[in-house]
Design a protein around this motif. Structure first.
Motif, PDB file in Angstrom:
ATOM      1  N   PHE A  16       0.840  -1.191   0.000  1.00  0.00           N
ATOM      2  CA  PHE A  16       0.000   0.000   0.000  1.00  0.00           C
ATOM      3  C   PHE A  16       0.880   1.248   0.000  1.00  0.00           C
ATOM      4  O   PHE A  16       1.865   1.325   0.735  1.00  0.00           O
ATOM      5  CB  PHE A  16      -0.919   0.015   1.231  1.00  0.00           C
ATOM      6  N   ASN A  17       0.508   2.233  -0.831  1.00  0.00           N
ATOM      7  CA  ASN A  17       1.219   3.512  -0.918  1.00  0.00           C
ATOM      8  C   ASN A  17       2.722   3.292  -1.090  1.00  0.00           C
ATOM      9  O   ASN A  17       3.553   3.916  -0.424  1.00  0.00           O
ATOM     10  CB  ASN A  17       0.939   4.369   0.312  1.00  0.00           C
ATOM     11  N   TYR A  18       3.036   2.432  -2.019  1.00  0.00           N
ATOM     12  CA  TYR A  18       4.426   2.026  -2.219  1.00  0.00           C
ATOM     13  C   TYR A  18       5.096   2.921  -3.257  1.00  0.00           C
ATOM     14  O   TYR A  18       4.534   3.197  -4.320  1.00  0.00           O
ATOM     15  CB  TYR A  18       4.486   0.569  -2.679  1.00  0.00           C
TER      16      TYR A  18
ATOM     17  N   LYS B 146       6.991  15.581  -1.734  1.00  0.00           N
ATOM     18  CA  LYS B 146       6.144  15.436  -0.550  1.00  0.00           C
ATOM     19  C   LYS B 146       4.869  14.651  -0.849  1.00  0.00           C
ATOM     20  O   LYS B 146       4.235  14.124   0.061  1.00  0.00           O
ATOM     21  CB  LYS B 146       5.808  16.803   0.027  1.00  0.00           C
ATOM     22  N   ALA B 147       4.485  14.600  -2.129  1.00  0.00           N
ATOM     23  CA  ALA B 147       3.325  13.804  -2.515  1.00  0.00           C
ATOM     24  C   ALA B 147       3.699  12.343  -2.751  1.00  0.00           C
ATOM     25  O   ALA B 147       2.826  11.519  -3.007  1.00  0.00           O
ATOM     26  CB  ALA B 147       2.692  14.385  -3.780  1.00  0.00           C
ATOM     27  N   VAL B 148       4.993  12.033  -2.678  1.00  0.00           N
ATOM     28  CA  VAL B 148       5.475  10.680  -2.970  1.00  0.00           C
ATOM     29  C   VAL B 148       5.958   9.969  -1.708  1.00  0.00           C
ATOM     30  O   VAL B 148       5.521   8.863  -1.397  1.00  0.00           O
ATOM     31  CB  VAL B 148       6.608  10.717  -4.013  1.00  0.00           C
ATOM     32  N   PHE B 149       6.857  10.615  -0.981  1.00  0.00           N
ATOM     33  CA  PHE B 149       7.504   9.944   0.140  1.00  0.00           C
ATOM     34  C   PHE B 149       6.674  10.067   1.408  1.00  0.00           C
ATOM     35  O   PHE B 149       5.898  11.018   1.591  1.00  0.00           O
ATOM     36  CB  PHE B 149       8.901  10.527   0.345  1.00  0.00           C
TER      37      PHE B 149
ATOM     38  N   GLY C  18      10.677   0.305   6.905  1.00  0.00           N
ATOM     39  CA  GLY C  18      10.913   0.973   5.635  1.00  0.00           C
ATOM     40  C   GLY C  18      12.334   1.443   5.493  1.00  0.00           C
ATOM     41  O   GLY C  18      13.263   0.892   6.081  1.00  0.00           O
ATOM     42  N   ILE C  19      12.491   2.504   4.685  1.00  0.00           N
ATOM     43  CA  ILE C  19      13.814   3.039   4.373  1.00  0.00           C
ATOM     44  C   ILE C  19      13.842   4.536   4.688  1.00  0.00           C
ATOM     45  O   ILE C  19      12.905   5.259   4.335  1.00  0.00           O
ATOM     46  CB  ILE C  19      14.159   2.823   2.882  1.00  0.00           C
ATOM     47  N   VAL C  20      14.916   4.963   5.333  1.00  0.00           N
ATOM     48  CA  VAL C  20      15.179   6.396   5.534  1.00  0.00           C
ATOM     49  C   VAL C  20      16.501   6.706   4.844  1.00  0.00           C
ATOM     50  O   VAL C  20      17.517   6.006   5.063  1.00  0.00           O
ATOM     51  CB  VAL C  20      15.266   6.767   7.022  1.00  0.00           C
TER      52      VAL C  20
ATOM     53  N   ALA D 126      11.747   9.358   3.666  1.00  0.00           N
ATOM     54  CA  ALA D 126      11.394   8.012   4.133  1.00  0.00           C
ATOM     55  C   ALA D 126      10.417   7.400   3.146  1.00  0.00           C
ATOM     56  O   ALA D 126       9.537   8.087   2.602  1.00  0.00           O
ATOM     57  CB  ALA D 126      10.775   8.076   5.523  1.00  0.00           C
ATOM     58  N   ARG D 127      10.584   6.088   2.930  1.00  0.00           N
ATOM     59  CA  ARG D 127       9.715   5.394   1.993  1.00  0.00           C
ATOM     60  C   ARG D 127       9.526   3.944   2.419  1.00  0.00           C
ATOM     61  O   ARG D 127      10.179   3.468   3.348  1.00  0.00           O
ATOM     62  CB  ARG D 127      10.289   5.479   0.574  1.00  0.00           C
TER      63      ARG D 127
END
Length: 947
Positions: free
Chosen positions: A241-243, A359-362, A412-414, A540-541
């Motif tokens: 979700f929201n990947y 900001k609309a992605v991560f 996740g990833i930072v 972050a993602r």
């Protein structure tokens, strides 16, 4: 018998012929009572719909078909006798109309937002589920449905279009197009899959059998010319979700290593690239990743596949070879099931603006490019001699720490980038929070200039792992860091920005899942400029082992999309003026017609909106249309054509543009077909008598003028009957005293003679019907036809019966309360309000509708005109075919005559044998005038029971 000029009464008076209108949506349960007025032409018939029931003849043009019913015998002929008209002719004609007239309805999606702002407020979360209590009614049977929703965390959506009887899992942004039970009542429910998940907003678009064709499109795609489908596979084994997925996009086929290329139809800076969900419309957040900082020799980092993070830099750069160019895009895909999902990439617009938005992605992002630190995102902690400074896109910390206010990281990833100005260490922390107080970090990852602490992972202040072989950080060094947390597994990497070489990597797997905490960036030391660490960005993602990848890409498609010029979409997805503009223009997507459109009926809802329509792909427009008005190519309103377009102009009212908007627009477009019903070639007409010519031109208004002609020589020459008679569906013709076996009648559009229809076969004008029988035998034996002059002898085996004018009352309220029964389906009844009147008593009974008469019956979802909805009652009720036929049958009586074949003849004595009991359907209420003024009947609501 009256002469022809006396017989042709004012056919506009009291005749019913519904004009088209477009359906509105609503929520609730119950029957829908609408009203209709005696005005306009027949509404569009929806293709592929069930058989239509009911009918109007003579001076009316309702033209419905009676299915599996006995033959209707009647129709004025000769000295007032009735001709036989077979309903099957109407049925065949209706089939022809169904294959042509079409409706396209474009409107804003159904929308639910938390706290309002949409059409409806989101339901409250209960037992980990959001659910719609009522249903959303649609005008027709749903053909496709798509849910687009904004959610934090993991939310699974289900939809139903049959009022909750069957639910189907639906993927965010992916239309459901097949393998579902259709209906006309939308419901939905959403399940949250973990405690941190939340539904923020939901939009539902759909298409249906009534002509709804989804939404207005997206301003972000205005002016784009090409697109490609990208199929993503998901080998991770879990739904995501929201990947955030990384895509390498090349300029053309020479771009080696690209996941997808643009075949040379993209700008050099790649700013004209957009991404959408599988519906080809819902915009996905994307970010065009810049190069690393430094000179042109610096290499661009790779993507999610064990690459350094791409933070900061100059826009528009890319990895260049002699003949290729590749850039890196990050795209946020809202839901990726285990079996993968499709998205679209649009490109090819030289005027496109830069809409890249990290900001609309991560999940979290800050580039530190603003002059001051964002106080809404960060809390600052400094030692007595420490400092926090932002300069030239870098956050400089000296003996200080910044902690995210609201973003809590768990899995996740930072990624973040660092430049060492002076000092000894830098770190990324995860701090638990109690109220407004931050506790000591549960997880710390850091690099330092100290031997034995080169590159470390620490949990609860205890170092768990260190890369002792890593080089020490030093002043002037530039590094990219990446922290990956996957359940119990922690990986911390350091990569040299200048060389892209991996300098350090350390991993640790704990006994339990890493505790969530608020992100913090920290510089050690005691201040006074001795430990200055410059951070140039953090993001972050999501992370998944063996995550999504591009499976394959489709061929390039050329697209023609709606054009937005100073037009935006409101939160309710309605068309509105952009900020600070005086006028906006929107041009809808072209609608291809399978025929030449000669009649257009636009219907729209909005304010300060000027609508123009075109049938020649926008070359010419009929401007400033009025909703529900008919526009004709024959009247030079617009040139006929086969590509429909509409154009909207919005202008502010006074100094405010807030009220200028368009909610929905529909185009009912028609070829203007005319069909002659009688005479069809089977008749033999007696010279000098009156004969009723009947036709159906349901696509025209009742007031539109028709031309009638006849031929005596099989079409070589035509003689005028009437130049312009109203489109009543009936005209009494005084048959000429010219005997001929090659007669035919032609009807045509009085302004366009190319739109016409003639008798199916030639027929004869004879002196008597007896001559017709003799002539028929002579024709069969190839004998010469000789006209006979003797009169027909009438036989009267039965006495003429006196007919009563009473009509049996029918209690439809019982059927409404009974609801759905075996063998029934849902219909809408067009019920007459008030009485039509003819001064001739016999003609009044035979042809005039009275209050309570069912004018026609249509399957639920039929598009009624605005006047019909306003002035007629239109309840929904479940009926069997037999019940529907009963409500539309005329009252007949024997004439006492027999026809030329010896069969008893009947005539219609009243339009309807049964009449709705209006007292039971619409009970009188004090003060509402419901039955005192028969032209005004209030809206009635009640329950349709599902059994």
């Amino acid at each position: 018998m009256k002469k022809m000029d006396k017989i042709n009464r004012d056919k506009n008076k009291g005749d019913i012929s519904p004009s088209p209108a477009l359906p509105t949506r609503g929520e609730g349960i119950g029957i829908e009572i609408k009203r209709t007025a005696p005005h306009g032409g027949e509404g569009t018939i929806i293709c592929n719909s069930p058989p239509l029931v009911g009918g109007a003849r003579g001076g009316e043009s309702a033209g419905m078909t009676i299915v599996n019913s006995p033959l209707l015998v009647g129709g004025a002929r000769g000295g007032g006798k009735m001709a036989v008209i077979l309903p099957i002719l109407l049925f065949l004609f209706m089939g022809l109309v169904c294959a042509y007239a079409e409706v396209a309805l474009v409107k804003a999606p159904l929308s639910w937002y938390e706290g309002g702002g949409g059409d409806y407020a989101l339901p409250k979360l209960a037992n980990a589920e959001y659910g719609l209590s009522g249903f959303m009614a649609t005008a027709g049977q749903v053909k496709t449905i798509c849910a687009n929703y904004d959610a934090a965390g993991k939310v699974a959506m289900e939809v139903s279009v049959d009022n909750g009887l069957h639910y189907y899992r639906i993927i965010n942004g992916v239309p459901l197009t097949e393998n579902f039970v259709s209906g006309d009542r939308i419901k939905w429910r959403a399940k949250v899959l973990d405690e941190d998940s939340k539904l923020n907003a939901l939009n539902i678009t759909y298409t249906d059998s009534a002509g709804t064709v989804a939404s207005f499109g997206r301003p972000e795609l205005s002016g784009f010319n090409y697109r490609k489908k990208i199929l993503l596979k998901n080998p991770s084994g879990q739904e995501l979700f929201n990947y955030q997925i990384n895509l390498k996009v090349g300029i053309d086929k020479k771009a080696k290593g690209a996941d997808v290329h643009c075949e040379g139809n993209v700008r050099q800076d790649f700013l004209d690239v957009r991404f959408t969900a599988a519906d080809g419309e819902t915009a996905l957040g994307y970010y065009l990743d810049p190069r690393f900082r430094g000179d042109d020799k610096e290499k661009r980092g790779d993507d999610n596949r064990n690459s350094p993070p791409l933070v900061g830099g100059v826009r528009g750069g890319g990895e260049r070879g002699d003949d290729n160019q590749i850039v890196s895009f990050w795209v946020k895909v809202p839901q990726i099931p285990v079996n993968g999902v499709a998205i679209y990439m649009y490109y090819g617009n030289p005027d496109a603006a830069d809409l890249s938005n990290p900001k609309a992605v991560f999940d979290f992002y800050d580039s530190f490019n603003n002059p001051e630190l964002d106080a809404n995102s960060w809390v600052v902690k400094t030692d007595p001699k420490g400092s926090v400074v932002i300069k030239a896109g870098q956050l400089k910390l000296d003996a200080a720490e910044i902690i995210a206010k609201d973003f809590k990281f768990n899995q996740g990833i930072v990624e973040y980038a660092v430049r060492i100005e002076s000092g000894f260490d830098n770190s990324l922390n995860l701090r638990p929070k109690a109220g407004d107080s931050y506790d000591n970090p549960g997880l710390v990852v850091y690099s330092s200039a100290y031997k034995g602490a080169e590159h470390c992972i620490a949990l609860d202040d205890i170092v768990k792992a260190n890369d002792a072989k890593a080089s020490l950080i030093a002043a002037g060094g530039k590094y990219n860091y990446r922290l990956t947390v996957n359940d119990k597994d922690i990986t911390f990497e350091r990569i040299d920005q200048a060389t892209a070489a991996a300098q350090a990597k350390v991993t640790y797997s704990g006994a339990s899942v890493v505790k969530a905490g608020y992100l913090g960036l920290k510089s050690g030391g005691d201040g006074s400029g001795r430990n200055v660490i410059a951070y140039s960005g953090i993001r972050a993602r999501k992370f998944a082992s063996n995550g999504p990848q591009v499976d394959k890409t489709g061929a390039q498609e050329q697209v023609k999309l709606p054009i937005f010029s100073n037009i935006a979409l409101s939160q309710k997805s309605r068309l509105i003026l952009s900020d600070n503009t005086k006028e906006g223009v929107y041009i809808g997507k072209a609608i291809p017609a399978a025929f030449t459109a000669r009649i257009i009926v636009p219907t729209f809802k909005g304010a300060n909106a000027g609508v123009g329509v075109s049938a020649d792909n926008g070359l010419n427009y009929k401007e400033d249309c009025v909703s529900t008005n008919y526009y004709y190519a024959s009247k030079k309103d617009f040139p006929e054509g086969q590509s429909l377009k509409w154009r909207l102009k919005l202008s502010p009212q006074g100094k405010s543009a807030a009220s200028s908007q368009l909610q929905e627009l529909g185009l009912d477009y028609r070829p203007g077909k005319i069909s002659l019903i009688t005479p069809d070639g089977k008749q033999n007409l007696v010279a000098g008598e009156n004969y009723e010519i009947t036709w159906s031109a349901l696509e025209y208004e009742l007031s539109y003028k028709m031309k009638l002609e006849y031929t005596l020589d099989a079409g070589k020459t035509y003689n005028l009957i009437v130049q312009d008679t109203g489109n009543s569906g009936s005209y009494f013709w005084s048959v000429p005293n010219k005997l001929s076996p090659k007669v035919a009648v032609k009807i045509s559009d009085s302004l366009n003679g190319q739109i016409e229809d003639t008798s199916t076969k030639s027929f004869s004008i004879v002196e008597s019907l007896k001559d017709a029988k003799i002539n028929s035998r002579a024709e069969a034996n190839n004998e010469q036809i000789q006209p006979r002059k003797e009169a027909v002898k009438k036989t009267k085996p039965v006495e003429k019966q006196k007919t009563k004018s009473s009509v049996e009352q029918f209690d439809v309220d019982k059927l409404i309360k009974a609801g759905k029964r075996p063998g029934t389906r849902l219909y809408e009844l067009l019920i007459k309000l008030g009485d039509n009147y003819n001064p001739n008593a016999e003609e009044d009974a035979r042809s005039s509708y009275k209050e309570g008469d069912v004018v026609m019956i249509k399957p639920a979802g039929y598009i009624w005109g605005a006047e019909e909805r306003k002035n007629f009652l239109i309840p929904r009720v479940y009926l069997t075919v037999e019940e529907a036929e009963t409500l539309t049958k005329p009252k007949e009586a024997a004439t006492g005559d027999i026809d030329e074949l010896g069969r008893p003849m009947k005539k219609i004595v009243q339009r309807r044998a049964k009449r709705i009991d209006m007292q039971k359907l619409v009970p009188e209420k004090p003060g509402d005038g419901s039955l005192k003024n028969k032209r005004t009947v209030p809206f009635v609501s009640g329950m349709i029971k599902e059994k």
